[in-house]
Design a protein around this motif. Sequence first.
Motif, PDB file in Angstrom:
ATOM      1  N   SER A   6       0.827  -1.207   0.000  1.00 29.36           N
ATOM      2  CA  SER A   6       0.000   0.000   0.000  1.00 29.36           C
ATOM      3  C   SER A   6       0.861   1.256   0.000  1.00 29.36           C
ATOM      4  N   LEU A   7       2.022   1.194   0.692  1.00 27.62           N
ATOM      5  CA  LEU A   7       2.947   2.335   0.675  1.00 27.62           C
ATOM      6  C   LEU A   7       3.533   2.522  -0.717  1.00 27.62           C
ATOM      7  N   ARG A   8       3.846   1.402  -1.389  1.00 25.17           N
ATOM      8  CA  ARG A   8       4.425   1.502  -2.745  1.00 25.17           C
ATOM      9  C   ARG A   8       3.472   2.191  -3.710  1.00 25.17           C
ATOM     10  N   ILE A   9       2.223   1.800  -3.703  1.00 24.10           N
ATOM     11  CA  ILE A   9       1.278   2.402  -4.646  1.00 24.10           C
ATOM     12  C   ILE A   9       0.997   3.856  -4.272  1.00 24.10           C
ATOM     13  N   LEU A  10       1.034   4.187  -2.974  1.00 20.11           N
ATOM     14  CA  LEU A  10       0.853   5.578  -2.533  1.00 20.11           C
ATOM     15  C   LEU A  10       1.982   6.464  -3.043  1.00 20.11           C
ATOM     16  N   GLU A  11       3.216   6.024  -2.841  1.00 18.03           N
ATOM     17  CA  GLU A  11       4.361   6.837  -3.259  1.00 18.03           C
ATOM     18  C   GLU A  11       4.486   6.887  -4.787  1.00 18.03           C
ATOM     19  N   SER A  12       4.052   5.843  -5.469  1.00 19.34           N
ATOM     20  CA  SER A  12       4.060   5.874  -6.938  1.00 19.34           C
ATOM     21  C   SER A  12       3.121   6.958  -7.451  1.00 19.34           C
ATOM     22  N   ALA A  13       1.975   7.105  -6.795  1.00 18.91           N
ATOM     23  CA  ALA A  13       1.040   8.166  -7.183  1.00 18.91           C
ATOM     24  C   ALA A  13       1.629   9.540  -6.900  1.00 18.91           C
ATOM     25  N   ARG A  14       2.294   9.682  -5.749  1.00 19.63           N
ATOM     26  CA  ARG A  14       2.924  10.968  -5.412  1.00 19.63           C
ATOM     27  C   ARG A  14       4.042  11.324  -6.392  1.00 19.63           C
ATOM     28  N   ALA A  15       4.708  10.313  -6.925  1.00 17.43           N
ATOM     29  CA  ALA A  15       5.835  10.563  -7.837  1.00 17.43           C
ATOM     30  C   ALA A  15       5.384  11.202  -9.147  1.00 17.43           C
ATOM     31  N   THR A  16       4.112  11.081  -9.477  1.00 15.07           N
ATOM     32  CA  THR A  16       3.627  11.685 -10.727  1.00 15.07           C
ATOM     33  C   THR A  16       3.345  13.187 -10.587  1.00 15.07           C
ATOM     34  N   ILE A  17       3.239  13.681  -9.358  1.00 14.55           N
ATOM     35  CA  ILE A  17       2.879  15.088  -9.130  1.00 14.55           C
ATOM     36  C   ILE A  17       3.910  16.055  -9.714  1.00 14.55           C
ATOM     37  N   PRO A  18       5.237  15.891  -9.451  1.00 19.90           N
ATOM     38  CA  PRO A  18       6.205  16.864  -9.997  1.00 19.90           C
ATOM     39  C   PRO A  18       6.160  16.977 -11.516  1.00 19.90           C
ATOM     40  N   ALA A  19       6.008  15.840 -12.218  1.00 20.85           N
ATOM     41  CA  ALA A  19       5.962  15.894 -13.682  1.00 20.85           C
ATOM     42  C   ALA A  19       4.719  16.645 -14.156  1.00 20.85           C
ATOM     43  N   LEU A  20       3.585  16.431 -13.475  1.00 18.26           N
ATOM     44  CA  LEU A  20       2.357  17.140 -13.849  1.00 18.26           C
ATOM     45  C   LEU A  20       2.495  18.634 -13.581  1.00 18.26           C
ATOM     46  N   GLU A  21       3.086  18.995 -12.463  1.00 16.31           N
ATOM     47  CA  GLU A  21       3.273  20.412 -12.140  1.00 16.31           C
ATOM     48  C   GLU A  21       4.241  21.073 -13.120  1.00 16.31           C
ATOM     49  N   SER A  22       5.262  20.333 -13.530  1.00 15.55           N
ATOM     50  CA  SER A  22       6.207  20.867 -14.519  1.00 15.55           C
ATOM     51  C   SER A  22       5.507  21.110 -15.848  1.00 15.55           C
ATOM     52  N   GLY A  23       4.688  20.142 -16.286  1.00 16.82           N
ATOM     53  CA  GLY A  23       3.937  20.326 -17.528  1.00 16.82           C
ATOM     54  C   GLY A  23       2.958  21.474 -17.445  1.00 16.82           C
ATOM     55  N   LEU A  24       2.332  21.656 -16.284  1.00 19.04           N
ATOM     56  CA  LEU A  24       1.392  22.756 -16.081  1.00 19.04           C
ATOM     57  C   LEU A  24       2.089  24.105 -16.211  1.00 19.04           C
ATOM     58  N   ASP A  25       3.258  24.256 -15.557  1.00 18.80           N
ATOM     59  CA  ASP A  25       4.001  25.519 -15.658  1.00 18.80           C
ATOM     60  C   ASP A  25       4.474  25.778 -17.079  1.00 18.80           C
ATOM     61  N   ALA A  26       4.897  24.722 -17.783  1.00 20.56           N
ATOM     62  CA  ALA A  26       5.347  24.886 -19.170  1.00 20.56           C
ATOM     63  C   ALA A  26       4.202  25.366 -20.052  1.00 20.56           C
ATOM     64  N   ALA A  27       2.986  24.846 -19.845  1.00 21.86           N
ATOM     65  CA  ALA A  27       1.831  25.285 -20.633  1.00 21.86           C
ATOM     66  C   ALA A  27       1.509  26.749 -20.356  1.00 21.86           C
ATOM     67  N   LYS A  28       1.614  27.162 -19.084  1.00 15.82           N
ATOM     68  CA  LYS A  28       1.366  28.571 -18.750  1.00 15.82           C
ATOM     69  C   LYS A  28       2.399  29.479 -19.400  1.00 15.82           C
TER      70      LYS A  28
END
Length: 487
Positions: free
Chosen positions: A236-258
């Motif tokens: 359960s910890l592995r799947i939790l941290e895997s989901a958290r690991a996607t946040i920086p890439a999404l935030e980077s893509g969001l800033d690039a679009a702006k």
Amino acid sequence: MNKLLKRKYLSRLGDGLRTSLQCVVAVALTGCMTVGPDYQPVEPVAPEAWHTELHQGLAAGPINSATLARWWEVLDDPLLSALEARAVQGSLEVKEAQARVNEARAMRGISQAALFPTLDAGAATSKSRSSESGGSGKAEKHYAAGFDAGWEVDFFGGVRRSVEAAQANLEATEEELHGVMVSLLAEVALNYVELRTYQALLATTEANIDALQESYEINVSRHQSGLISELSVQESLRILESARATIPALESGLDAAKNRLAVLLGEVPGSLHPELAKATPIPGLPVEVVVGIPAETLRHRPDVRTSERRLAVQTARIGVATAELYPKFHLAGTLGLESISAGELFQSTSRVWGVGPSANWRVFDAGAIRQNIQAQNARQEQALIHYEATVLRALEEIENALVAYAKEQLRRESVAKASTAAERAEQLVRDQYQAGLVTFNNVLDAQRARLLLQNELAQSDGAVTVNLVRLYKAFGGGWSPTEAPTN
């Protein structure tokens, strides 16, 4: 005496002007011929109907030109509409394209100026001394002032063909400006939808992280109570941290679009972050998208219109080259004053004038002119082939856009159903896990399936709107003939 000289001077000047006028009248009476081929406008060869089946909101019918000119308004997003208006005003690409239009307009003016006479005014003074052995040995001064006029009579139409080419080039440059507008407005919308898609993915991921965090804490508690093994906690910890690991890439893509949006608007990267910080839904789809007949759509596309005008330019240049085979006729005149004394420069005895026609004809150039005519004909052939290729590429782009728009909606419907089923399946397997009927691996599998499908659904929501934007871009939307630059 001065009056008598003045009358004689004016009489001679009048004789010269009459002679020149007779030459002009003679040319007019014989008629000026324009050599080279006359341009015959071409029409795009297109099928009567689209090959793609029209469904999922696509409908046959005449395209509303006002809707096509401002297609982004069908998305019903006020902020997007405001950004599109700012892009038109601030885009550096649009300003550069407009500057090219201004250049082409000035070049046309230069070509047109060759149809008219030229008039030069000048004045000069000089001092010279001859040798004593070959002349008087005295220093002499010379003063002169006057006007020189010249006019090349465009008897064979070479100048008129150059004006024709310049006019067609101006029109082609205006169509290129329209093409920049089409691309710019589509890019603004595409980046805006991408931005909203990133925000939707972030919202979905953060909600899933909250749920996964809760599951992890429950598993830790159950492990401490001896109900489950440590393996379930670590999974359960592995799947939790895997989901958290996607946040920086999404935030980077969001800033690039702006940042990309800011540059498209001609603004500094980062300037749009405050007004785009609040997440809003991905723009929805209109109920119906009217698709015109192929020929009508092709006529509206700036790239097709540009290619047609480039063909007109090259056709006119054949006439410019052909005119070099024939003689050139000129009319020239001089009216001025000459004297060796500054005090007598403005006396009637210092007046000079001259007027008369002339002609020149290149009788030998080793075939250079005829080779240039052949080269211009070959370039016209290339322009025609390029036009036909542009039409084919346009048809391909539109057909692909129609298919993508319809098929992505079908895909989105299936993904939505699958996502709903995954949420229900996860809830059922949790209940079974709580009852001790299944292992935690079943819960993990259900969670992974739900996470993937929810992200896929958010991406498909954005893809459907993106495909609509690309469809309007393929139609050549974003400009109106009534708003075209004035000549």
